[in-house]
Design a protein around this motif. Structure first.
Motif, PDB file in Angstrom:
ATOM      1  N   GLU A  72      61.049  37.228  38.248  1.00 40.13           N
ATOM      2  CA  GLU A  72      61.217  38.410  37.616  1.00 40.13           C
ATOM      3  C   GLU A  72      60.147  38.714  36.334  1.00 40.13           C
ATOM      4  N   VAL A  73      59.465  37.743  35.896  1.00 44.71           N
ATOM      5  CA  VAL A  73      58.633  37.785  34.952  1.00 44.71           C
ATOM      6  C   VAL A  73      57.274  38.013  35.480  1.00 44.71           C
ATOM      7  N   PRO A  74      56.239  38.613  34.770  1.00 45.37           N
ATOM      8  CA  PRO A  74      55.032  39.180  35.312  1.00 45.37           C
ATOM      9  C   PRO A  74      54.201  37.731  36.126  1.00 45.37           C
ATOM     10  N   LEU A  75      53.547  38.057  37.063  1.00 43.69           N
ATOM     11  CA  LEU A  75      52.523  37.047  37.703  1.00 43.69           C
ATOM     12  C   LEU A  75      51.230  37.420  37.682  1.00 43.69           C
ATOM     13  N   SER A  76      50.586  36.262  37.120  1.00 43.01           N
ATOM     14  CA  SER A  76      48.936  36.452  37.225  1.00 43.01           C
ATOM     15  C   SER A  76      48.548  35.523  38.257  1.00 43.01           C
ATOM     16  N   VAL A  77      47.437  36.031  39.065  1.00 41.67           N
ATOM     17  CA  VAL A  77      47.161  34.982  40.431  1.00 41.67           C
ATOM     18  C   VAL A  77      45.640  34.629  39.924  1.00 41.67           C
ATOM     19  N   ASP A  78      45.445  33.682  40.002  1.00 45.63           N
ATOM     20  CA  ASP A  78      44.210  32.706  40.085  1.00 45.63           C
ATOM     21  C   ASP A  78      43.507  33.152  41.349  1.00 45.63           C
ATOM     22  N   PHE A  79      42.487  34.033  41.366  1.00 47.41           N
ATOM     23  CA  PHE A  79      41.927  34.587  42.649  1.00 47.41           C
ATOM     24  C   PHE A  79      40.499  33.925  42.728  1.00 47.41           C
ATOM     25  N   GLU A  80      40.051  32.986  42.267  1.00 46.62           N
ATOM     26  CA  GLU A  80      38.790  32.381  42.246  1.00 46.62           C
ATOM     27  C   GLU A  80      37.603  33.687  42.125  1.00 46.62           C
ATOM     28  N   ASN A  81      36.934  33.605  43.258  1.00 46.29           N
ATOM     29  CA  ASN A  81      35.814  34.859  43.289  1.00 46.29           C
ATOM     30  C   ASN A  81      36.241  35.943  43.882  1.00 46.29           C
ATOM     31  N   GLY A  82      37.570  36.260  44.070  1.00 43.63           N
ATOM     32  CA  GLY A  82      37.960  37.111  44.732  1.00 43.63           C
ATOM     33  C   GLY A  82      37.849  37.269  46.310  1.00 43.63           C
ATOM     34  N   TYR A  83      37.371  36.089  46.656  1.00 43.24           N
ATOM     35  CA  TYR A  83      37.467  35.705  48.134  1.00 43.24           C
ATOM     36  C   TYR A  83      36.405  36.729  48.810  1.00 43.24           C
ATOM     37  N   ALA A  84      35.273  37.120  48.287  1.00 42.37           N
ATOM     38  CA  ALA A  84      34.286  37.840  48.970  1.00 42.37           C
ATOM     39  C   ALA A  84      33.299  38.073  47.877  1.00 42.37           C
ATOM     40  N   GLY A 104      48.530  40.641  37.140  1.00 47.81           N
ATOM     41  CA  GLY A 104      47.284  40.131  36.728  1.00 47.81           C
ATOM     42  C   GLY A 104      46.536  39.272  37.306  1.00 47.81           C
ATOM     43  N   ILE A 105      45.161  38.914  37.343  1.00 50.44           N
ATOM     44  CA  ILE A 105      44.295  38.163  38.179  1.00 50.44           C
ATOM     45  C   ILE A 105      43.310  37.447  37.181  1.00 50.44           C
ATOM     46  N   ASN A 106      42.872  35.979  37.558  1.00 49.00           N
ATOM     47  CA  ASN A 106      41.877  35.604  37.072  1.00 49.00           C
ATOM     48  C   ASN A 106      40.837  35.597  38.189  1.00 49.00           C
ATOM     49  N   LEU A 107      39.606  36.066  37.537  1.00 51.09           N
ATOM     50  CA  LEU A 107      38.514  36.313  38.478  1.00 51.09           C
ATOM     51  C   LEU A 107      37.307  35.447  37.810  1.00 51.09           C
ATOM     52  N   GLU A 108      36.464  34.509  38.524  1.00 55.66           N
ATOM     53  CA  GLU A 108      35.717  33.739  37.812  1.00 55.66           C
ATOM     54  C   GLU A 108      34.250  33.806  38.293  1.00 55.66           C
ATOM     55  N   ASP A 109      33.248  33.447  37.401  1.00 55.78           N
ATOM     56  CA  ASP A 109      32.009  33.584  37.609  1.00 55.78           C
ATOM     57  C   ASP A 109      31.124  32.395  38.063  1.00 55.78           C
ATOM     58  N   GLY A 110      31.839  31.221  38.226  1.00 51.83           N
ATOM     59  CA  GLY A 110      31.202  29.965  38.315  1.00 51.83           C
ATOM     60  C   GLY A 110      30.009  29.867  39.198  1.00 51.83           C
ATOM     61  N   ASN A 111      30.210  30.609  40.588  1.00 52.85           N
ATOM     62  CA  ASN A 111      29.191  30.379  41.464  1.00 52.85           C
ATOM     63  C   ASN A 111      28.467  31.706  41.710  1.00 52.85           C
ATOM     64  N   ASP A 112      28.809  32.790  40.844  1.00 51.41           N
ATOM     65  CA  ASP A 112      28.018  34.303  41.033  1.00 51.41           C
ATOM     66  C   ASP A 112      27.459  34.702  39.643  1.00 51.41           C
TER      67      ASP A 112
END
Length: 260
Positions: A72-84, A104-112
């Motif tokens: 029931e609490v908010p969910l944030s998803v680690d979405f890597e690079n957005g898978y595209a 919420g999401i995490n979006l990462e910049d490691g490979n971009d």
């Protein structure tokens, strides 16, 4: 302002124990977590894939939907690079997360390149939907700049991501108090750090102005190690060993998922 965004207002440090499936998410919620975040590594391993963008996007979204079903609490998803690579496809993927109830999401910049990441943020913002975008920069985690220039590089990227519409900045791997202070002062966004050797205490992080503390993949890594040890003992002797005495009772586990 969304309930999840309010948790980043700095009034207290938001502790996020990172879950990897619906069961772990429900367990952490029952222990008092104000929100649940996933760990992309833990999710990938639990689904039988390597971390770092190997998990099929359909699997990532299915796991998110299953977690959202039981908490029931908010969910944030680690979405890597957005898978595209294409920003518009990333936005379509994020729309699917929104549709299953993700806050919420995490979006990462490691490979971009940072400019491509900013384009992904802008495309998500064009959805005009309320989702918290926590931008993870891997400047520290992957050594994307020399040590003496890492704070400056983090802040350069933070400005770019903030202008594109990011809501938060995640800097895994940073652990020196003075560097954290500089990032908090200059980012212009709520700052998220990750449990890491040498990281200041939670109380000190709050005093430094950090808004959010993530457990990262540490919990599932520890559990994989424990499971391996117990399984080896069982395969060798027929006994899972002394840790079985510390097992969570069957009835307690059942109670997590039986709706009254």
């Amino acid at each position: 302002m969304s309930e999840f965004k309010k948790l980043h207002d700095g009034s207290k440090l938001l502790h996020l124990p990172n879950a990897w499936d619906a069961g772990s998410a429900r367990l952490f919620e029952s222990l008092g977590a104000a929100a649940i975040a996933t760990t992309s590594a833990g999710v990938a391993w639990a689904q039988g894939y390597a971390d770092n963008d190997h998990l099929p996007v359909d699997s990532a979204i299915a796991v998110a939907a299953n977690i959202a079903r039981v908490i029931e609490v908010p969910l944030s998803v680690d979405f890597e690079n957005g898978y595209a690579a294409d920003p518009q496809q990333v936005a379509r993927n994020v729309q699917r997360l929104i549709d299953v109830g993700v806050a919420g999401i995490n979006l990462e910049d490691g490979n971009d390149a940072p400019e491509l990441v900013a384009g992904k943020i802008r495309a998500i913002r064009q959805l005009e939907r309320d989702i918290f975008i926590n931008l993870r920069t891997d400047v520290y985690l992957k050594g994307l700049a020399p040590e003496e220039g890492r704070v400056a590089e983090v802040l350069r990227r933070a400005r770019l991501y903030k202008e594109a519409g990011a809501d938060g900045l995640f800097v895994p791997g940073i652990c020196q108090a003075e560097e954290i202070r500089q990032v908090v002062a200059g980012a212009g966004l709520p700052v998220n750090v990750m449990d890491w050797p040498g990281l200041p205490s939670a109380e000190e992080l709050h005093q430094l102005g950090v808004a959010r503390l993530s457990a990262g993949s540490g919990i599932p890594q520890a559990l994989w190690s424990v499971a391996a040890g117990m399984a080896l003992g069982f395969l060798d002797t027929g006994s899972a060993g002394p840790l079985i005495a510390k097992a969570m009772p069957y009835g307690d586990l059942q109670a997590l998922f039986l709706k009254s």
